[in-house]
Design a protein around this motif. Structure first.
Motif, PDB file in Angstrom:
ATOM      1  N   ARG A  66      45.944  14.020  -2.739  1.00 37.67           N
ATOM      2  CA  ARG A  66      47.188  13.281  -2.970  1.00 37.67           C
ATOM      3  C   ARG A  66      48.065  14.022  -3.968  1.00 37.67           C
ATOM      4  NH1 ARG A  66      45.134   7.384  -4.141  1.00 37.67           N
ATOM      5  NH2 ARG A  66      43.224   8.498  -4.559  1.00 37.67           N
ATOM      6  N   ASP A 119      53.588  17.300   6.943  1.00 30.93           N
ATOM      7  CA  ASP A 119      53.264  16.730   8.254  1.00 30.93           C
ATOM      8  C   ASP A 119      51.949  17.290   8.795  1.00 30.93           C
ATOM      9  OD1 ASP A 119      55.546  15.208   8.174  1.00 30.93           O
ATOM     10  OD2 ASP A 119      56.672  16.426   9.605  1.00 30.93           O
ATOM     11  N   PHE A 122      48.928  15.981   6.452  1.00 33.05           N
ATOM     12  CA  PHE A 122      48.646  14.543   6.472  1.00 33.05           C
ATOM     13  C   PHE A 122      48.976  13.940   7.835  1.00 33.05           C
ATOM     14  CE2 PHE A 122      49.322  15.704   2.071  1.00 33.05           C
ATOM     15  CZ  PHE A 122      48.200  15.161   1.478  1.00 33.05           C
ATOM     16  N   THR A 123      48.560  14.615   8.889  1.00 30.25           N
ATOM     17  CA  THR A 123      48.828  14.130  10.238  1.00 30.25           C
ATOM     18  C   THR A 123      48.008  12.877  10.533  1.00 30.25           C
ATOM     19  OG1 THR A 123      48.889  14.734  12.563  1.00 30.25           O
ATOM     20  CG2 THR A 123      47.070  15.621  11.276  1.00 30.25           C
ATOM     21  N   LEU A 124      48.562  12.017  11.339  1.00 36.66           N
ATOM     22  CA  LEU A 124      47.860  10.795  11.716  1.00 36.66           C
ATOM     23  C   LEU A 124      46.861  11.045  12.837  1.00 36.66           C
ATOM     24  CD1 LEU A 124      50.824   8.255  11.618  1.00 36.66           C
ATOM     25  CD2 LEU A 124      49.043   8.623   9.911  1.00 36.66           C
ATOM     26  N   ARG A 125      47.085  12.098  13.602  1.00 35.66           N
ATOM     27  CA  ARG A 125      46.196  12.422  14.724  1.00 35.66           C
ATOM     28  C   ARG A 125      45.689  13.857  14.577  1.00 35.66           C
ATOM     29  NH1 ARG A 125      50.684  10.124  17.407  1.00 35.66           N
ATOM     30  NH2 ARG A 125      50.315   7.942  17.833  1.00 35.66           N
ATOM     31  N   PRO A 126      44.719  14.074  13.714  1.00 38.92           N
ATOM     32  CA  PRO A 126      44.232  15.445  13.531  1.00 38.92           C
ATOM     33  C   PRO A 126      43.547  15.964  14.798  1.00 38.92           C
ATOM     34  CG  PRO A 126      42.934  13.881  12.241  1.00 38.92           C
ATOM     35  CD  PRO A 126      44.017  13.110  12.904  1.00 38.92           C
ATOM     36  N   THR A 130      46.364  21.370  15.339  1.00 38.39           N
ATOM     37  CA  THR A 130      47.061  21.008  14.102  1.00 38.39           C
ATOM     38  C   THR A 130      46.340  21.594  12.896  1.00 38.39           C
ATOM     39  OG1 THR A 130      47.821  18.949  15.105  1.00 38.39           O
ATOM     40  CG2 THR A 130      47.913  19.075  12.713  1.00 38.39           C
TER      41      THR A 130
END
Length: 159
Positions: A66, A119, A122-126, A130
């Motif tokens: 973070r 982006d 911290f992707t939502l769909r690793p 990516t």
């Protein structure tokens, strides 16, 4: 029948009249414009070091902290403020206007790199693509060097 003029109308009509022969404000000299541009570019080049580190931190193996996200956000805000200050400079010399526009584009690229790095980190769909792209992040790259060279050339001209 006499028409009455509203009370505020007279004041407005006086205010709407052109000002009588006030001289235009003096335009800053070329040197003053150049120095103002170099001052903003000095700050922008200095801000690139932590921004470069923030992008590189997004590309480190393992989970992204973070703290890295906060660092990217902070650097993005700094670069955005500097880009705004750069664009607010009122330059009248054509070559300085071109340098100003080029510097603004280079700072826009830095801002884009920070956003894209976040982006990817911290992707939502690793997925594997990516993650591979994220691991190739290692800093701002050539555009940071271009901004530094632009600043150095202008600084040399300022003497």
């Amino acid at each position: 029948m006499r028409l009455r003029t509203p009370a505020g109308a007279v004041r407005w009509q006086r205010a709407a009249r052109p000002l009588a022969h006030r001289p235009a404000p003096a335009r800053p000299s070329r040197r003053a414009q150049l120095l103002a541009l170099v001052a903003v570019l000095d700050e922008a080049v200095a801000a690139q070091t932590p921004a470069d580190a923030a992008v590189a931190a997004c590309g480190e193996p393992g989970p992204v902290s973070r703290w890295t996200a906060r660092m990217c956000s902070r650097q993005s805000s700094t670069l955005h403020r500097l880009r705004t200050r750069l664009q607010d400079l009122e330059l009248t010399e054509p070559d300085l206007q071109q340098a100003q526009a080029r510097a603004a584009r280079l700072l826009a690229y830095d801002l884009w790199m920070l956003r894209e790095s976040l982006d990817l980190a911290f992707t939502l769909r690793p997925d594997s693509r990516t993650e591979a792209a994220r691991l190739r992040l290692n800093g701002l790259g050539r555009h940071a060097d271009d901004l530094r060279r632009l600043r150095d050339g202008l600084r040399e001209e300022a003497g």
